[in-house]
Design an enzyme around this catalytic site. Structure first.
Site, PDB file in Angstrom:
ATOM      1  N   CYS A  94      32.733  33.502  48.160  1.00  0.00           N
ATOM      2  CA  CYS A  94      34.067  34.063  48.412  1.00  0.00           C
ATOM      3  C   CYS A  94      34.882  33.265  49.428  1.00  0.00           C
ATOM      4  O   CYS A  94      36.101  33.409  49.494  1.00  0.00           O
ATOM      5  CB  CYS A  94      33.955  35.509  48.883  1.00  0.00           C
ATOM      6  N   HIS A 354      40.619  40.072  44.023  1.00  0.00           N
ATOM      7  CA  HIS A 354      39.773  39.112  44.730  1.00  0.00           C
ATOM      8  C   HIS A 354      39.182  38.119  43.733  1.00  0.00           C
ATOM      9  O   HIS A 354      38.048  38.284  43.270  1.00  0.00           O
ATOM     10  CB  HIS A 354      38.662  39.870  45.470  1.00  0.00           C
ATOM     11  N   CYS A 384      33.769  38.040  54.277  1.00  0.00           N
ATOM     12  CA  CYS A 384      32.315  37.999  54.188  1.00  0.00           C
ATOM     13  C   CYS A 384      31.935  37.126  52.997  1.00  0.00           C
ATOM     14  O   CYS A 384      32.754  36.866  52.116  1.00  0.00           O
ATOM     15  CB  CYS A 384      31.743  39.404  54.036  1.00  0.00           C
ATOM     16  N   GLY A 386      28.628  36.021  50.210  1.00  0.00           N
ATOM     17  CA  GLY A 386      27.329  36.330  49.635  1.00  0.00           C
ATOM     18  C   GLY A 386      26.196  35.541  50.269  1.00  0.00           C
ATOM     19  O   GLY A 386      26.389  34.419  50.743  1.00  0.00           O
TER      20      GLY A 386
END
Length: 398
Positions: A94, A354, A384, A386
Site C-alpha cells: 500500500c 484505495h 499502514c 501489509g
C-alpha cells in the site's frame, strides 16, 4: 561528502478513482491509466522538454498480469514520452506510490538526476487481491513468530480494534464522516484541480440489435462516496472477517482502480526553465511492526519522518492517513494524539477508495493541491503496509 540538494515538485495529478471490480474502470488497463497521468503531469509543465526526464519510478502492489512486465516502462512508452526515459516498478504494497515518490526525490537530492517522474497505478478490477500468484514459504506456518504474515488484512484490523479498544460504533462513525467529507469536497469542487478526467471507451453488446457497440464516457470524479452512508446504515452491516468482530465492508477501505503521478526537479532545472514549484519533498520514513497488527504501522513511521524533518506533529497542516480500516486509523490517531480536523479533510479511503500501490501518489497530489488551496505549509502522506510496516512522507508547500 556531497551535500544533499532539494527535490522540488512542479506538478501533480491523478485520475478519478473507480470502484472495483464493477466500476467505471473495470475494463481499463492500469498501464493505460498510468500512461494517462504521466502524459498529463508533463503537460502541466509545457516549458520543460520531456527528454530531460531521466527515469520514472512507479509503485504497484500486485505487479502481475496487466500491471506486470515493468509497468513503469510501459507507461512511459504508452504515454508517448521519449524512449530515452527509463522506468522501474517498485512494490511496498500500500505504500508503493509514496515510496516511488521518495525514491525519485532521493535521486534528485543525491545529485544523480535532475528530472524524475514518480507515480503509482493499480487496477483491483483486473488484478484482484485474491488472484495473487504466490508461493508462501513454509517458514510462515512452521514458526509462531511468522504466522502473522499469513493473516488477512481484515483480521489484522480486528486485532488492532481489540488491542486498542476501538468500538464498532466509533468505527462506523469514522466511516460515515469519511463519506460526508468526501461528498462535501466533491460538491465544492475541491478535487477538480488534482484530477485529470479520463475518457473511457468500453465495448458492449446491444441486447436488442445483438450488435457490438462502443460506449464512451468521461470520468471526472471519484466513484466511491455515497450520499446514503450514515452511521445508522453502517451499523446494520455484518462483520466480514471475524464472527464476533467489528470490522465490516462499510468501515473498511474500498477496492479501487486509479493512478497518480508527480514531476520532480532539481533547483538547477527550476532556475534554467523558470519553473514554479508547488512543493518540496522533505522526508520519508518506514518502520516495522508485528505483522498481526500491521495497521498500527503509521504510529511508528510518523514520528520517524518528523524527526528526520526536524518538525513536530503540530507543524503538519494536512495529513492524509490512509483509511485501510477505520479501526487502524482510529488506533493511530489515539496513540499519537492527532488532531482529527487535520486528518483526511476531504475524506479518506473508506469513501474515496484505495487502489493499493497507487494510493500514495494519489494522496500526495491531494496534499499538494489541498495545501495550495488552504495556504497550509506542511503536509503528510502516511499509511499502514501489509506484513507489518508503516510509511510516512512529508511535503512542504512552496
Amino acid at each position: 561528502m556531497t551535500q544533499l540538494q532539494e527535490a522540488y515538485i512542479v506538478a501533480a495529478t491523478r485520475t478519478p478513482v473507480g470502484k472495483a471490480p464493477r466500476g467505471v474502470f473495470k475494463n481499463t488497463r492500469p498501464d493505460d491509466l498510468l500512461a494517462h497521468v504521466m502524459k498529463s503531469v508533463m503537460a502541466q509543465v509545457p516549458q520543460l522538454d520531456p527528454s530531460l526526464v531521466e527515469d520514472a519510478i512507479v509503485g504497484c502492489a500486485i505487479p502481475q498480469g496487466p500491471q506486470g512486465l515493468n509497468m513503469a516502462r510501459m507507461g512511459v512508452l504508452f504515454a508517448g514520452l521519449p524512449n530515452t526515459i527509463g522506468g522501474v516498478t517498485v512494490n511496498r504494497y500500500c505504500a508503493s506510490g509514496v515510496t516511488a515518490l521518495a525514491m525519485a526525490a532521493d535521486r534528485i537530492r543525491t545529485g544523480q538526476a535532475d528530472v524524475m517522474i514518480a507515480a503509482g497505478a493499480e487496477s483491483m478490477s483486473m488484478v484482484p487481491m485474491n488472484a495473487i500468484l504466490t508461493d508462501m514459504n513454509p517458514a510462515i506456518f512452521s514458526k509462531d513468530e511468522n504466522i502473522g504474515i499469513a493473516y488477512g488484512m481484515g483480521l489484522t484490523a480486528e486485532n488492532v480494534a481489540k488491542q486498542w479498544n476501538i468500538s464498532r460504533e466509533a468505527q462506523d462513525a469514522f466511516a460515515a464522516e469519511s463519506h460526508r467529507r468526501a461528498l462535501a469536497a466533491q460538491a465544492a469542487g475541491y478535487f477538480n484541480a488534482e484530477i485529470t478526467p479520463y475518457d473511457v471507451s468500453d465495448m458492449g453488446v446491444d441486447l436488442i440489435s445483438q450488435e457490438l457497440r462502443a460506449k464512451g464516457f468521461t470520468v471526472s470524479q471519484d466513484e466511491g462516496p455515497r450520499a446514503d452512508t450514515t452511521a445508522e446504515t453502517l451499523a446494520k452491516l455484518k462483520p466480514v472477517f471475524a464472527a464476533r468482530g467489528s470490522v465490516t465492508a462499510g468501515n473498511s477501505s474500498q477496492m479501487s482502480d486509479g493512478a497518480g503521478a508527480l514531476l520532480l526537479v532539481s533547483e538547477k532545472i527550476l532556475k534554467e526553465h523558470n519553473l514554479t514549484p508547488i512543493g518540496r519533498f522533505v522526508s520519508f520514513s518506514v518502520r516495522g511492526v508485528p505483522p498481526e497488527i500491521m495497521g498500527i504501522g503509521p504510529k511508528e513511521a510518523i514520528p520517524a519522518a518528523l524527526k528526520v524533518a526536524g518538525l513536530q506533529l503540530s507543524d503538519m497542516d494536512w495529513i492524509e492517513l490512509n483509511e485501510a480500516f477505520a479501526a487502524q486509523a482510529l488506533a493511530v490517531i489515539q496513540d499519537l494524539g492527532m488532531d482529527e480536523s487535520k486528518i483526511n479533510p476531504l475524506g479518506g479511503a473508506i469513501a474515496l477508495g484505495h487502489p493499493l500501490g497507487a494510493t500514495g501518489a494519489i494522496r500526495a497530489a491531494t496534499v499538494l493541491h489541498g495545501l495550495q488551496r488552504t495556504g497550509g505549509r506542511y503536509g503528510m502522506v502516511t499509511m499502514c503496509v501489509g506484513t507489518g510496516m508503516g510509511a510516512a512522507g512529508i511535503i512542504e508547500r512552496l
